[in-house]
Design a protein around this motif. Structure first.
Motif, PDB file in Angstrom:
ATOM      1  N   ASP A   9      25.233  41.490   1.999  1.00  0.00           N
ATOM      2  CA  ASP A   9      26.623  41.084   2.195  1.00  0.00           C
ATOM      3  C   ASP A   9      26.794  40.376   3.538  1.00  0.00           C
ATOM      4  OD1 ASP A   9      27.283  42.197  -0.231  1.00  0.00           O
ATOM      5  OD2 ASP A   9      27.965  44.096   0.631  1.00  0.00           O
ATOM      6  N   VAL A  10      26.195  40.929   4.580  1.00  0.00           N
ATOM      7  CA  VAL A  10      26.297  40.319   5.909  1.00  0.00           C
ATOM      8  C   VAL A  10      25.653  38.939   5.899  1.00  0.00           C
ATOM      9  CG1 VAL A  10      25.610  40.510   8.328  1.00  0.00           C
ATOM     10  CG2 VAL A  10      26.384  42.546   7.083  1.00  0.00           C
ATOM     11  N   LYS A  11      24.512  38.832   5.255  1.00  0.00           N
ATOM     12  CA  LYS A  11      23.811  37.547   5.192  1.00  0.00           C
ATOM     13  C   LYS A  11      24.665  36.497   4.482  1.00  0.00           C
ATOM     14  CE  LYS A  11      19.305  35.595   4.025  1.00  0.00           C
ATOM     15  NZ  LYS A  11      17.944  35.879   3.482  1.00  0.00           N
ATOM     16  N   ALA A  12      25.266  36.889   3.348  1.00  0.00           N
ATOM     17  CA  ALA A  12      26.111  35.952   2.608  1.00  0.00           C
ATOM     18  C   ALA A  12      27.331  35.558   3.421  1.00  0.00           C
ATOM     19  CB  ALA A  12      26.540  36.590   1.280  1.00  0.00           C
ATOM     20  N   ARG A  13      27.914  36.528   4.152  1.00  0.00           N
ATOM     21  CA  ARG A  13      29.080  36.226   4.985  1.00  0.00           C
ATOM     22  C   ARG A  13      28.728  35.277   6.112  1.00  0.00           C
ATOM     23  NH1 ARG A  13      30.707  41.871   6.833  1.00  0.00           N
ATOM     24  NH2 ARG A  13      32.074  40.701   8.257  1.00  0.00           N
ATOM     25  N   LEU A  14      27.533  35.433   6.673  1.00  0.00           N
ATOM     26  CA  LEU A  14      27.092  34.539   7.742  1.00  0.00           C
ATOM     27  C   LEU A  14      26.931  33.111   7.222  1.00  0.00           C
ATOM     28  CD1 LEU A  14      24.506  36.865   9.526  1.00  0.00           C
ATOM     29  CD2 LEU A  14      26.552  35.891  10.587  1.00  0.00           C
ATOM     30  N   VAL A  15      26.395  32.969   6.014  1.00  0.00           N
ATOM     31  CA  VAL A  15      26.236  31.632   5.431  1.00  0.00           C
ATOM     32  C   VAL A  15      27.600  31.000   5.165  1.00  0.00           C
ATOM     33  CG1 VAL A  15      25.403  30.340   3.431  1.00  0.00           C
ATOM     34  CG2 VAL A  15      23.965  32.115   4.442  1.00  0.00           C
ATOM     35  N   GLU A  16      28.520  31.779   4.593  1.00  0.00           N
ATOM     36  CA  GLU A  16      29.863  31.257   4.316  1.00  0.00           C
ATOM     37  C   GLU A  16      30.583  30.886   5.616  1.00  0.00           C
ATOM     38  OE1 GLU A  16      31.397  30.472   1.432  1.00  0.00           O
ATOM     39  OE2 GLU A  16      29.411  30.818   0.596  1.00  0.00           O
ATOM     40  N   ALA A  17      30.402  31.715   6.634  1.00  0.00           N
ATOM     41  CA  ALA A  17      31.022  31.418   7.926  1.00  0.00           C
ATOM     42  C   ALA A  17      30.427  30.148   8.532  1.00  0.00           C
ATOM     43  CB  ALA A  17      30.841  32.595   8.879  1.00  0.00           C
TER      44      ALA A  17
END
Length: 235
Positions: A9-17
């Motif tokens: 989840d953190v990894k996906a959020r970092l990419v979206e950010a």
């Protein structure tokens, strides 16, 4: 106490950010510190999940290809493969026009922090093995090209190389348009992109008349799908 977010989840959020920062402020904004603040994690999280900014840029590029594939998938297939190529070109152009900063990174034209996305030669088997997301997007053009060859509209040739020629012409237009060379809005579509597509189709073996009819069919399909003729298109 709220549960600790999963690593995925953190990894996906970092990419979206990262994509948001690119869209809003350009490649200069894609920094570990700013990215961590955007997500609400420590700067070390960027290195924990990606190993460094270079791997993050690769993930952003992959996300760009996934988005592009989704847009091209919306086109579908008709009985006219050359019209489908024109329709794919319109969807491709629209996707890039909406998020130029993301796709500049995706295609290696922009290098945030000096980090350029890893690129692959999609015209070779070796290159295609390592480029899953990019290959999926490219395959939509390849498949339409292959169908045009099978239908006798294009001369028998290697479909990957022919599709790469079409892609080169299309991306050249998109890149120049994004730089403002063809004026504001969508006026370059009628005056540059469609004639360019007809020229490319004829060069690959089609006739001027058939290519023109396919271009008109794609225009009608675009209007029906979007409900908008486009600022630069003839009424």
């Amino acid at each position: 106490m709220s549960p600790k977010p999963r690593a995925t989840d953190v990894k996906a959020r970092l990419v979206e950010a990262a994509i948001r920062l690119l869209d809003e402020n350009g490649p200069e904004a894609l920094q570990a510190r700013k990215l961590a603040a955007e997500v609400g994690v420590s700067t070390m999280a960027v290195y924990t999940h990606f190993g460094g900014m270079a791997a993050l840029v690769d993930e952003v590029a992959r996300a760009g290809f996934v988005r592009l594939s989704g847009r091209l998938a919306e086109v579908g297939e008709t009985g006219d493969p050359v019209a489908d190529i024109f329709s794919l070109a319109r969807s491709y152009r629209q996707a890039v026009a909406e998020q130029p900063q993301l796709f500049a990174v995706t295609f290696g034209q922009s290098a945030p922090g000096g980090k350029r996305a890893t690129l692959f030669d999609l015209t070779t088997e070796e290159g295609r093995e390592g480029a899953r997301e990019g290959l999926e997007a490219f395959t939509y053009i390849v498949r339409a090209t292959e169908r045009a060859i099978a239908a006798g509209r294009f001369r028998p040739t290697d479909e990957y190389q022919a599709a790469a020629q079409l892609w080169s012409a299309l991306h050249g237009f998109v890149t120049l348009e994004a730089s403002g060379h063809f004026g504001p809005g969508e006026q370059g579509i009628d005056h540059i992109l469609i004639p360019l597509g007809i020229t490319m189709a004829v060069g690959l073996g089609d006739t001027v008349e058939e290519a023109g009819r396919s271009a008109e069919a794609a225009r009608a399909a675009w209007r029906a799908r979007t409900g908008n003729a486009g600022q630069g298109e003839n009424e």
